[in-house]
Design an enzyme around this catalytic site. Sequence first.
Site, mmCIF file in Angstrom:
data_model
loop_
_atom_site.group_PDB
_atom_site.id
_atom_site.type_symbol
_atom_site.label_atom_id
_atom_site.label_comp_id
_atom_site.label_asym_id
_atom_site.label_seq_id
_atom_site.Cartn_x
_atom_site.Cartn_y
_atom_site.Cartn_z
ATOM 1 N N GLU A 170 1.380 -3.845 17.351
ATOM 2 C CA GLU A 170 0.597 -4.028 18.167
ATOM 3 C C GLU A 170 -0.596 -4.961 17.053
ATOM 4 O OE1 GLU A 170 -0.095 -1.493 20.518
ATOM 5 O OE2 GLU A 170 1.483 -0.527 19.513
ATOM 6 N N GLN A 184 0.849 -1.403 -0.260
ATOM 7 C CA GLN A 184 -0.290 -0.047 0.159
ATOM 8 C C GLN A 184 0.755 1.407 -0.353
ATOM 9 O OE1 GLN A 184 -3.326 -0.562 2.539
ATOM 10 N NE2 GLN A 184 -2.317 -1.807 3.565
ATOM 11 N N SER A 220 -2.814 -0.906 9.874
ATOM 12 C CA SER A 220 -3.920 -1.590 10.622
ATOM 13 C C SER A 220 -4.596 -1.622 9.515
ATOM 14 C CB SER A 220 -3.808 -0.039 10.877
ATOM 15 O OG SER A 220 -4.458 0.567 9.923
ATOM 16 N N ASN A 226 3.352 -7.300 13.017
ATOM 17 C CA ASN A 226 3.067 -5.694 13.743
ATOM 18 C C ASN A 226 3.581 -5.667 15.150
ATOM 19 O OD1 ASN A 226 1.720 -3.200 14.079
ATOM 20 N ND2 ASN A 226 0.481 -3.849 12.293
ATOM 21 N N HIS A 264 -1.765 1.482 -4.085
ATOM 22 C CA HIS A 264 -2.260 3.166 -3.907
ATOM 23 C C HIS A 264 -1.106 3.663 -4.752
ATOM 24 C CE1 HIS A 264 -3.826 1.876 -0.063
ATOM 25 N NE2 HIS A 264 -4.844 1.481 -0.663
ATOM 26 N N ASP A 279 6.272 4.809 -1.328
ATOM 27 C CA ASP A 279 7.701 4.953 -0.938
ATOM 28 C C ASP A 279 8.532 4.805 -2.281
ATOM 29 O OD1 ASP A 279 8.291 2.993 -0.192
ATOM 30 O OD2 ASP A 279 7.620 3.836 2.012
HETATM 31 C C1 BJW Z 1 4.750 -0.877 12.506
HETATM 32 C C2 BJW Z 1 5.675 -0.502 12.992
HETATM 33 C C3 BJW Z 1 7.197 -0.962 12.661
HETATM 34 C C4 BJW Z 1 4.236 0.644 13.122
HETATM 35 N N1 BJW Z 1 6.864 -2.188 12.098
HETATM 36 N N2 BJW Z 1 4.749 -2.329 11.954
HETATM 37 C C5 BJW Z 1 -15.643 -1.145 2.366
HETATM 38 C C6 BJW Z 1 -15.240 -1.126 3.960
HETATM 39 C C7 BJW Z 1 -15.556 0.143 4.101
HETATM 40 C C8 BJW Z 1 -14.975 1.123 3.109
HETATM 41 C C9 BJW Z 1 -14.949 1.342 2.396
HETATM 42 C C10 BJW Z 1 -14.939 -0.520 1.731
HETATM 43 N N3 BJW Z 1 -14.475 -0.424 0.675
HETATM 44 C C11 BJW Z 1 -13.955 0.143 0.235
HETATM 45 C C12 BJW Z 1 -14.263 1.525 0.860
HETATM 46 C C13 BJW Z 1 -13.924 3.210 1.096
HETATM 47 C C14 BJW Z 1 -12.830 3.588 1.220
HETATM 48 C C15 BJW Z 1 -11.544 2.977 2.972
HETATM 49 O O1 BJW Z 1 -11.238 1.836 2.940
HETATM 50 N N4 BJW Z 1 -12.464 3.559 4.149
HETATM 51 C C16 BJW Z 1 -12.494 3.181 5.521
HETATM 52 C C17 BJW Z 1 -10.900 3.910 5.852
HETATM 53 C C18 BJW Z 1 -12.630 2.999 6.419
HETATM 54 N N5 BJW Z 1 -11.381 2.735 -0.197
HETATM 55 C C19 BJW Z 1 -11.449 3.423 -0.974
HETATM 56 O O2 BJW Z 1 -11.947 4.155 -0.651
HETATM 57 C C20 BJW Z 1 -10.646 2.951 -1.646
HETATM 58 N N6 BJW Z 1 -11.727 3.558 -2.444
HETATM 59 C C21 BJW Z 1 -12.115 2.348 -3.177
HETATM 60 O O3 BJW Z 1 -12.398 0.819 -2.645
HETATM 61 O O4 BJW Z 1 -13.162 2.521 -4.075
HETATM 62 C C22 BJW Z 1 -13.613 1.474 -4.680
HETATM 63 C C23 BJW Z 1 -14.898 2.451 -3.423
HETATM 64 C C24 BJW Z 1 -14.680 3.299 -3.123
HETATM 65 C C25 BJW Z 1 -16.327 4.081 -2.093
HETATM 66 C C26 BJW Z 1 -16.988 2.921 -1.763
HETATM 67 C C27 BJW Z 1 -16.751 1.475 -1.591
HETATM 68 C C28 BJW Z 1 -15.688 1.259 -2.508
HETATM 69 C C29 BJW Z 1 -9.181 4.264 -1.760
HETATM 70 C C30 BJW Z 1 -7.847 3.840 -0.847
HETATM 71 C C31 BJW Z 1 -6.715 4.710 -0.550
HETATM 72 C C32 BJW Z 1 -6.092 4.739 0.095
HETATM 73 N N7 BJW Z 1 -5.432 6.065 0.043
HETATM 74 C C33 BJW Z 1 -4.536 6.169 1.462
HETATM 75 C C34 BJW Z 1 -3.580 7.152 0.557
HETATM 76 C C35 BJW Z 1 -2.449 7.181 0.044
HETATM 77 C C36 BJW Z 1 -1.741 8.276 -0.410
HETATM 78 C C37 BJW Z 1 -0.958 9.206 0.912
HETATM 79 O O5 BJW Z 1 -0.312 8.371 1.238
HETATM 80 O O6 BJW Z 1 -1.088 10.180 0.369
HETATM 81 O O7 BJW Z 1 -3.286 4.561 1.325
HETATM 82 S S1 BJW Z 1 -4.897 6.383 2.914
HETATM 83 C C38 BJW Z 1 -3.775 5.719 3.712
HETATM 84 O O8 BJW Z 1 -4.518 4.030 4.087
HETATM 85 C C39 BJW Z 1 -2.844 5.879 2.489
HETATM 86 C C40 BJW Z 1 -2.201 3.977 3.146
HETATM 87 O O9 BJW Z 1 -1.664 2.947 2.094
HETATM 88 C C41 BJW Z 1 -3.607 3.202 4.223
HETATM 89 C C42 BJW Z 1 -3.692 2.503 4.239
HETATM 90 O O10 BJW Z 1 -2.791 2.590 6.014
HETATM 91 P P1 BJW Z 1 -2.190 1.715 7.164
HETATM 92 O O11 BJW Z 1 -0.994 1.381 6.086
HETATM 93 O O12 BJW Z 1 -2.828 0.811 6.952
HETATM 94 O O13 BJW Z 1 -0.840 2.529 7.891
HETATM 95 P P2 BJW Z 1 -1.381 3.336 9.124
HETATM 96 O O14 BJW Z 1 -1.127 4.210 9.350
HETATM 97 O O15 BJW Z 1 -2.690 2.841 9.210
HETATM 98 O O16 BJW Z 1 -1.278 1.981 10.341
HETATM 99 C C43 BJW Z 1 0.591 1.587 10.048
HETATM 100 C C44 BJW Z 1 0.897 0.224 10.656
HETATM 101 O O17 BJW Z 1 2.345 0.380 11.116
HETATM 102 C C45 BJW Z 1 -0.071 -0.266 12.145
HETATM 103 O O18 BJW Z 1 -0.814 -1.011 12.559
HETATM 104 C C46 BJW Z 1 0.927 0.327 13.578
HETATM 105 O O19 BJW Z 1 0.692 -0.680 14.706
HETATM 106 C C47 BJW Z 1 1.998 -0.351 12.400
HETATM 107 N N8 BJW Z 1 3.718 -0.234 13.480
HETATM 108 N N9 BJW Z 1 5.418 0.703 13.354
HETATM 109 C C48 BJW Z 1 5.960 -2.855 11.476
HETATM 110 N N10 BJW Z 1 8.083 -0.744 12.572
#
Ligand code: BJW
Length: 251
Positions: A218, A105, A192, A216, A123, A108
């Site tokens: 957590e 996801q 997460s 992870n 992404h 970078d």
């Molecule tokens: C460590 C650590 C260490 C700490 N070692 N680990 C179904 C149900 C509900 C909602 C939806 C659904 N389907 C779609 C949706 C809507 C939406 C969505 O999911 N919303 C939810 C928030 C509810 N999804 C979308 O809109 C997606 N599009 C889509 O599905 O289109 C069809 C559709 C649209 C609308 C409705 C229905 C269908 C697109 C998603 C795009 C996400 N974009 C981003 C920004 C990217 C650009 C940018 O960087 O600016 O992507 S948001 C952000 O979150 C980024 C990430 O890739 C993404 C995920 O985050 P990630 O990687 O999990 O990071 P964190 O910070 O959440 O977690 C970090 C983790 O690391 C933690 O667990 C820590 O504990 C851990 N950690 N240190 C290992 N050292």
Amino acid sequence: MSDTGRDLERAAGFLQEARSVVVSTGAGMSKESGIPTFRDAPNALWEKFDPAKLASEEGFLADPPLVWQWYEERRRMISTAEPNPGHRAIARLEPHFENFTLVTQNIDDLHRKAGSRNIVEMHGNIFRYKCFNLHHPIDTLPQDERVPPRCRCGSLIRPDVVWFGELLPEQAVERAYTALRKCDVMLVVGTSGVVYPVAGFPEVARAHGARIVEINPESTAITRVAHIFLEGPAGGVLPELVDAFLKRKAA
Ligand code: BJW
């Protein structure tokens, strides 16, 4: 041997028996490279900034210069980051399997910098640009005083990343599902597990018979789906896991 040591050995055993592996990574993967995550405090991006304003089409159209400058700043910061031992461990793992797919996801580019090859960017990538209206790829930014600059078709230029509400790149989705359906083991690292559709990938792989290992510090929304939860940072756990796997392979 401690419980953690036993779990690590079990996970290495899963890898030893596998022919097809998927590794799925999120923002935590790059935290030890100095790149902030989105949701885990302190310094989480979405604590300081509003995703609706900065990571959606509506937000971009409401204030294009604000969003453009936010991404330029992040791009500058990310461009100085280096892969950490976790990225390098994943790259070391890849050549040992018939099929190996790294689904990330992250935007970078650190997996590529670390030497991984079969990478699926779900992404997008912050180092690429496209035009807003027609998605023309932009190889070189035009000399343009305007912020953001414009495409030759007149449209605003934007980063080639996936914002909330946008569809993920079709080819990436296809490649990911193909790999998920046939993998024997899936490692899920540093996410997460709340952003769909990628958050649903471990369930897809498990439903097709894969063993799921989560790494992870957590527990997360994925932990209940995982067969093994390896608690700790990617930069510590992944090198240990890969070393344990390679030791078994050599024995
Ligand atoms: C460590 C650590 C260490 C700490 N070692 N680990 C179904 C149900 C509900 C909602 C939806 C659904 N389907 C779609 C949706 C809507 C939406 C969505 O999911 N919303 C939810 C928030 C509810 N999804 C979308 O809109 C997606 N599009 C889509 O599905 O289109 C069809 C559709 C649209 C609308 C409705 C229905 C269908 C697109 C998603 C795009 C996400 N974009 C981003 C920004 C990217 C650009 C940018 O960087 O600016 O992507 S948001 C952000 O979150 C980024 C990430 O890739 C993404 C995920 O985050 P990630 O990687 O999990 O990071 P964190 O910070 O959440 O977690 C970090 C983790 O690391 C933690 O667990 C820590 O504990 C851990 N950690 N240190 C290992 N050292």
